[in-house]
Design a protein around this motif. Structure first.
Motif, PDB file in Angstrom:
ATOM      1  N   ARG A 144     -12.617   7.420   0.200  1.00  0.00           N
ATOM      2  CA  ARG A 144     -12.942   6.591  -0.960  1.00  0.00           C
ATOM      3  C   ARG A 144     -11.788   5.637  -1.267  1.00  0.00           C
ATOM      4  NH1 ARG A 144     -16.999   8.512  -4.442  1.00  0.00           N
ATOM      5  NH2 ARG A 144     -17.878  10.526  -3.836  1.00  0.00           N
ATOM      6  N   ASP A 200       1.451   4.433  -3.286  1.00  0.00           N
ATOM      7  CA  ASP A 200       1.457   5.894  -3.189  1.00  0.00           C
ATOM      8  C   ASP A 200       2.790   6.461  -3.665  1.00  0.00           C
ATOM      9  OD1 ASP A 200      -1.088   5.793  -2.087  1.00  0.00           O
ATOM     10  OD2 ASP A 200      -0.334   5.655  -0.046  1.00  0.00           O
ATOM     11  N   THR A 203      -9.143   3.906  -3.712  1.00  0.00           N
ATOM     12  CA  THR A 203      -8.454   4.315  -4.942  1.00  0.00           C
ATOM     13  C   THR A 203      -8.813   3.360  -6.074  1.00  0.00           C
ATOM     14  OG1 THR A 203      -6.516   2.944  -4.497  1.00  0.00           O
ATOM     15  CG2 THR A 203      -6.503   5.190  -3.590  1.00  0.00           C
ATOM     16  N   ALA A 204      -8.485   3.767  -7.305  1.00  0.00           N
ATOM     17  CA  ALA A 204      -8.757   2.911  -8.468  1.00  0.00           C
ATOM     18  C   ALA A 204      -8.044   1.578  -8.340  1.00  0.00           C
ATOM     19  CB  ALA A 204      -8.324   3.636  -9.742  1.00  0.00           C
ATOM     20  N   GLU A 205      -6.781   1.620  -7.845  1.00  0.00           N
ATOM     21  CA  GLU A 205      -6.022   0.371  -7.701  1.00  0.00           C
ATOM     22  C   GLU A 205      -6.664  -0.557  -6.674  1.00  0.00           C
ATOM     23  OE1 GLU A 205      -2.903   3.511  -8.808  1.00  0.00           O
ATOM     24  OE2 GLU A 205      -4.680   3.393  -7.529  1.00  0.00           O
ATOM     25  N   LYS A 237       0.837  -1.210   0.000  1.00  0.00           N
ATOM     26  CA  LYS A 237       0.000   0.000   0.000  1.00  0.00           C
ATOM     27  C   LYS A 237       0.865   1.250   0.000  1.00  0.00           C
ATOM     28  CE  LYS A 237      -3.526   2.758   0.470  1.00  0.00           C
ATOM     29  NZ  LYS A 237      -2.772   4.002   0.357  1.00  0.00           N
ATOM     30  N   ASN A 288      -3.206  10.217   3.723  1.00  0.00           N
ATOM     31  CA  ASN A 288      -3.522   8.804   3.511  1.00  0.00           C
ATOM     32  C   ASN A 288      -4.577   8.303   4.494  1.00  0.00           C
ATOM     33  OD1 ASN A 288      -1.827   8.453   1.374  1.00  0.00           O
ATOM     34  ND2 ASN A 288      -0.193   7.447   2.517  1.00  0.00           N
ATOM     35  N   ASP A 293       3.262   6.435  -7.452  1.00  0.00           N
ATOM     36  CA  ASP A 293       2.556   7.533  -8.114  1.00  0.00           C
ATOM     37  C   ASP A 293       3.404   8.802  -8.077  1.00  0.00           C
ATOM     38  OD1 ASP A 293       0.387   6.033  -8.790  1.00  0.00           O
ATOM     39  OD2 ASP A 293      -0.850   6.648  -7.097  1.00  0.00           O
TER      40      ASP A 293
END
Length: 725
Positions: A665, A33, A667-669, A29, A585, A36
């Motif tokens: 929310r 981050d 994340t997309a991943e 995890k 986060n 990215d």
């Protein structure tokens, strides 16, 4: 949940916090981050978007987070691990952080333009990731909002400009240099064994020259060398293109098939003029003669190439002959002899400019007259073994790079051979005429070079009596004797070639990873007017923006010094930026909402004292990331319910005042991974045994893609998992 509910101790919540921090998925995890931020990708980007495997760096990031590497070391290793004393493999691997920017392999680009872009990408990424500053805005002019001048920007670029790389990467999918061979322990053992075997063979070859001294003396004393005066060419001749058959289209020699090619078309009618003897082939800079596979040598194979040529006076740059398939100067695999700024360039490369031998002649060459150029190579993969002769005399060269560690061939059934006069999308020797291309499958000795270039001089030397031979002639006769008249030397030479070939084959399969490698001499850095790569303004030197924090005098002016400047206790941004990102986060919103911008265009912190206190705690803890995160999630603020009343929604919809717990929310991943796990398609490889719902029996590759042998299904790689489709 069950474990938490069944824990009756006062530490039930903390136990779950510790469990999650200790789980292998924690590192995954955190790495998502960080990847990215560091612009990690599985492909090179730009229009020719080829795949690149940088997963070892990604795995190192996961490992670093799981092992709770201190954040200051995390920064230092990634920015400058190669500059640490006696750097380990992991410290060098970490520097891949600087190299995972997009890389261009388009044929029509200017390599220097994109090399500069890569340097500036590192500046932008470092500014954004570690300081949350939009330093990229100062590329073309002074920053419009923050106190960062254009000079500051290019002073920072000087830290990252000292890497021997090319702006145009290779078309053969080789990893852009500089790279490290990412070996396993088993591979290292095999390579060490093969290296020692090769060194032993080389020692045997040197020893035999000592033990065979008497044989050489007897050969000289009995004047046996006179027996060879009649031979026209040395042994090992595999091709001779004479360029005499003008009437044969695309076939220029009765003994060897060769064809003409031109940029934009496959073939053309050859043009002939007066040669050194008879006819010669006329070149215009865009056409070239293709030998159709002749001379497709490997880096372990000795060879020699001879060419008679006239080069016009006004020509400064252009390839003379080459064995390659690429376009630009540093975008090919093979070898070449080229004209570069009026000097001869000798280049032998797997991936230039890093994985290559590059030499330049110290003197220029005669123009508008017939000369002979001879390239010889001994198979050692060393600059000392790659030589060039002008009219039979070895030229002194200056070595720019001596670091060839992978092969110079493509590993195909049909390898590209020697080509004369130009290369695809590359400048040739326009206005030149060439004659008599000779290719030998051995390194010619100095005496054999004379035999090719000036046969009368060769005969003159060999016709002398022992007493008439001068010291220089005896020195030339010695390697000539061993190569042509010593069976044991020839056998040992063949053994050495095979040992080198075995080592080369073993290295070929080892994965390469892009890393940083500081050049021994500093490359000059300039302020670029309006940010244009070729518009050099004043020269600048490595430095940091004084408005942020003046770089202490005791820090070295290199990437390591820059990294230490970032984690200095007086630096106002690094700790705050990191703390703010970790806070985001967990809470879904940073204390500074604009986590990417701490400049004047960013938002002010909602709780400045909290941000300061957390930053100091973080530094004083020894930059302990897990301790910082535990501090956050153990707080009463984080442990509040995330339920929101109507009144609270109206008063503080974004939860800036932290009156409730976070509701974040996915994340997309995370959505993707949940779907894959639910469907049984997720292949986890980190921590514990791999879970593979479907494991194919075997794999095979076609055009760079990997397929299942049984089903023919294509395998798609993604950033953290392998998905079987």
């Amino acid at each position: 949940i069950q474990a938490f509910l069944s824990d009756d101790s006062d530490y039930a919540y903390e136990n779950q916090v510790d469990r999650l921090l200790d789980s292998p998925q924690y590192g995954e995890k955190m790495a998502m981050d960080w990847m990215d931020l560091s612009r990690f990708a599985d492909t090179h980007g730009y229009t020719v978007d080829r795949y690149r495997d940088m997963s070892p760096w990604r795995d190192w990031v996961i490992k670093a987070f799981n092992e709770n590497m201190s954040y200051d070391k995390f920064i230092e290793w990634q920015l400058a691990g190669d500059l640490l004393p006696n750097p380990s493999k992991d410290q060098i691997l970490a520097t891949a952080f600087n190299r995972i920017h997009p890389q261009n392999m388009e044929g029509g680009i200017v390599p220097e333009e994109f090399r500069v872009e890569y340097v500036l990408d590192r500046v932008n990424t470092a500014g954004q990731a570690f300081m949350a500053l939009t330093v990229a805005c100062a590329k073309c002019h002074d920053h419009k909002y923050d106190p960062i001048s254009q000079k500051n920007y290019f002073e920072m670029s000087a830290f990252f400009n000292n890497v021997e790389e090319s702006g145009q990467i290779s078309w053969d999918n080789a990893m852009p240099v500089p790279t490290m061979l990412y070996t396993t322990e088993e591979q290292e053992e095999v390579l060490d064994f093969l290296k020692s075997t090769t060194q032993a063979k080389a020692s045997d070859l040197e020893s035999i020259q000592t033990s065979e001294k008497e044989s050489f003396k007897n050969w000289i004393a009995n004047e046996k060398y006179k027996e060879n005066t009649k031979s026209i060419y040395p042994k090992g001749l595999i091709a001779h293109f004479e360029f005499e058959n003008a009437e044969l289209k695309n076939r220029l020699d009765v003994s060897q098939k060769g064809g003409m090619k031109r940029v934009g078309s496959s073939s053309e009618e050859p043009e002939f003029g007066a040669g050194k003897t008879g006819q010669g082939l006329v070149l215009d800079g865009d056409n070239w003669f293709d030998s159709h596979g002749v001379g497709a040598f490997r880096k372990s194979e000795p060879f020699s190439v001879s060419l008679n040529v006239t080069i016009p006076k006004n020509l400064e740059n252009g390839v003379i002959f080459h064995k390659s398939e690429g376009a630009a100067l540093y975008c090919f695999r093979g070898f070449h002899l080229a004209l570069e700024n009026n000097k001869l360039e000798l280049l032998m490369a797997h991936t230039a400019p890093g994985n290559a031998i590059i030499e330049y002649s110290k003197l220029g060459i005669p123009r508008d007259q017939w000369i002979n150029l001879m390239l010889t190579y001994d198979g050692s993969a060393k600059a000392s073994g790659l030589k060039v002769y002008l009219n039979g005399v070895e030229l002194e060269t200056e070595v720019k790079n001596d670091n060839l560690y992978k092969d110079i061939h493509f590993g195909r059934k049909v390898e590209p051979g020697i080509q004369i006069g130009a290369r695809m999308r590359g400048k040739g020797i326009g206005g030149a005429t060439v004659d008599d291309l000779l290719v030998f499958e051995q390194e010619l000795t100095p005496l054999e070079v004379i035999q090719v270039v000036d046969h009368s001089k060769f005969k003159e030397i060999l016709s002398k009596s022992q007493e008439e031979l001068v010291e220089a002639e005896l020195a030339m006769l010695k390697p000539y004797f061993f190569l042509n008249h010593s069976k044991i030397y020839k056998k040992l030479l063949n053994d050495l070639e095979m040992a080198r070939m075995t080592f080369s084959d073993s290295v070929e399969s080892i994965q390469e990873i892009m890393v940083m490698d500081e050049m021994p001499e500093r490359r000059k850095t300039y302020l670029l007017e309006r940010g244009n790569y070729d518009a050099h303004g004043e020269e600048v030197f490595p430095n940091t923006p004084e408005s942020v924090f003046v770089m202490p005098e005791d820090l070295p002016r290199n990437r390591l010094g820059f990294a230490k400047w970032l984690v200095h206790t007086e630096h106002p941004l690094t700790a705050r930026v990191a703390v703010n990102r970790y806070w985001q986060n967990f809470f879904g919103r940073g204390i500074v909402r604009t986590t990417e911008d701490f400049g004047n265009q960013g938002e002010l912190p909602s709780h400045p004292e909290l941000l300061d206190w957390l930053a100091v705690e973080f530094m004083e803890s020894g930059w302990d990331v897990k301790a910082l995160q535990k501090l956050m999630v153990m707080s009463a603020t984080y442990r509040q319910s995330s339920k929101m009343s109507k009144e609270l929604r109206e008063l503080d919809k974004e939860n800036i005042l932290l009156a409730r717990g976070p509701a974040v929310r996915l994340t997309a991943e995370m959505i993707r991974d949940n779907a894959l796990m639910t469907s049984g398609l997720l292949n986890t490889k980190i921590g514990g045994e791999s879970v593979k719902p479907y494991q194919p029996a075997g794999l095979w590759k076609v055009n760079g893609n990997t397929y299942d042998q049984d089903t023919g299904d294509k395998l798609y790689r993604r950033s953290m998992y392998t998905i079987w489709k």
